[in-house]
Design an enzyme around this catalytic site. Structure first.
Site, short mmCIF file in Angstrom:
data_model
loop_
_atom_site.label_atom_id
_atom_site.label_comp_id
_atom_site.label_asym_id
_atom_site.label_seq_id
_atom_site.Cartn_x
_atom_site.Cartn_y
_atom_site.Cartn_z
CG HIS A 196 -22.14 21.00 33.97
ND1 HIS A 196 -23.42 20.68 34.38
CD2 HIS A 196 -21.32 20.24 34.74
CE1 HIS A 196 -23.38 19.78 35.35
NE2 HIS A 196 -22.11 19.49 35.58
CG HIS A 198 -17.14 17.87 34.33
ND1 HIS A 198 -16.95 18.30 35.63
CD2 HIS A 198 -18.44 17.54 34.23
CE1 HIS A 198 -18.09 18.23 36.29
NE2 HIS A 198 -19.02 17.77 35.45
#
Length: 210
Positions: A196, A198
């Site tokens: 993932h 940010h």
């Protein structure tokens, strides 16, 4: 008469000697419930973190600066929690079990979606570290638990993640700049083993990061 004259002379000499001593060695007075004693000041360069008290300045006292520790407590506690979570996550990484992100993708856990297409999902972090903090994840993990697991077959999805990060930044009005972060491994404070990104913005970022 001779005795009184000698006493007066001795007293004058003593007073003169005392004045000269006080001139070059001003005393510091140490108060005690039992006694009062005096000694010459030992002048030692004070550390830069000390300052003089205005009321005690003539005697050379130094009063330590008081730096309130409260501003550091939150940062230390937050860092400690993130490190503990990263170590715990690493212990169960790559087991193939579903992650919290899989449940968000399946709509089993609610999230505030910022952007979504057939390959990528972007949603707000529930523990934001900036006014804008959005997570961008691939909808299919395909073994991509961390950036260190990237293989040639992942090139397309990696590019799509970065393109989605750009779209998120535009949607969130981050024209003046933003930061894209990927945590990898326990020392990188990776807490979920599903790759993932940010996207952080809305405030001035600092450097160096970390």
């Amino acid at each position: 008469m001779a005795t009184r004259a000698a006493a007066a002379t001795l007293s004058a000499a003593t007073s003169s000697l005392l004045r000269q001593t006080l001139r070059f060695h001003p005393p510091i007075i140490i108060w005690s419930s039992k006694l009062i004693q005096s000694r010459p000041i030992q002048r030692v360069p004070s550390p830069s973190c000390h300052r003089r008290s205005a009321s005690l300045r003539p005697h050379g006292f130094r009063v330590p600066c008081r730096v309130p520790p409260q501003r550091f407590v939150r940062h230390i506690a937050s860092s400690t929690n993130e490190e503990a979570a990263a170590r715990a996550a690493a212990a169960t990484a790559d087991t193939g079990g579903p992650t919290i992100f899989d449940k968000i993708i399946a709509k089993e856990i609610p999230s505030t979606v910022v952007y979504e297409d057939d390959k990528v999902l972007a949603f707000r972090d529930i523990n934001p570290q900036a006014p804008v903090h959005v997570l961008v994840i691939p909808k299919v993990r395909d073994g991509l638990t961390g950036l260190d697991k990237a293989e040639p077959r992942h090139v397309e999805i990696l590019g799509q993640l970065l393109c989605a990060a750009k779209v998120v930044a535009e949607k969130e009005g981050l024209a003046n700049g933003y930061r894209v972060v990927i945590n990898n491994g326990p020392e990188g404070c990776q807490s979920v083993y599903h790759l993932h990104l940010h996207v952080l913005g809305g405030r001035q970022m600092k450097w160096p990061a970390g």
